[in-house]
Design a protein around this motif. Structure first.
Motif: not given
Length: 177
Positions: A71-77, A79-81, A85-89, A140-142
């Motif tokens: 998710d490149p928009d975490a936590p919000s589009p 402010n994607p700081n 965010y890695l959800h699965w690998l 986060q920050n993957f």
């Protein structure tokens, strides 16, 4: 497909997450047996609670693949700081099978957007051989590009994404923030 009409370009997947690439392997992602992910479609958080079925194409049974879901928009589009965010690998997925045949390195975590419309992206890489991949210390920050470089994966062979917004958002015309 011309770059100007490619949904991965329009949705800024190419640029934000991966560099331009030529899709060469079919990738199919289906939630709950009837919610197929099609670029730019919208799925609600209630539809993506469970791990999807992922089908990887290819014609050489010796090929192996790595699947990354971010998710490149975490936590919000706005402010994607925590981008990305890695959800699965999942690694070592044999061609013509699915993610369940691979090695899950980071377990599936369903996206739960808190604000705005989030792009949830699946990126598929062809591996040059079976390899050991280590789970990152946090989700986060993957960075998909850095990950591909570290593990010598090269460019993606497929990518697909959907949009997801907070469950109690009912405005069908909500804009990305």
């Amino acid at each position: 497909m011309p770059r100007s009409t490619d949904p991965l370009v329009i949705g800024h997947i190419i640029g934000d997450i991966v560099d331009p690439f030529a899709s060469s392997v079919p990738l199919r992602v289906v939630y709950n047996n009837n919610n197929e992910v099609i670029n730019c479609c919208e799925l609600r958080p209630s539809q993506i609670v469970n791990q999807p079925r992922v089908e990887v194409g290819g014609n050489d049974l010796r090929n192996l693949y790595t699947l990354v879901m971010v998710d490149p928009d975490a936590p919000s589009p706005g402010n994607p700081n925590e981008r990305e965010y890695l959800h699965w690998l999942v690694t070592n997925i044999p061609a013509t099978t699915g993610a369940t045949f691979g090695e899950e390195i980071v377990p599936y975590e369903n996206p739960r957007p808190r604000a705005g419309i989030h792009r949830i992206v699946f990126v598929l890489f062809r591996q040059f051989s079976r390899q050991a991949v280590h789970a990152p210390g946090w989700r986060q920050n993957f960075n998909t590009r850095d990950f591909a470089e570290i593990y010598n994966l090269g460019f993606p062979v497929a990518a697909i994404y959907f949009n997801c917004k907070r469950g109690n958002d009912t405005d069908g015309n909500a804009r990305r923030r």
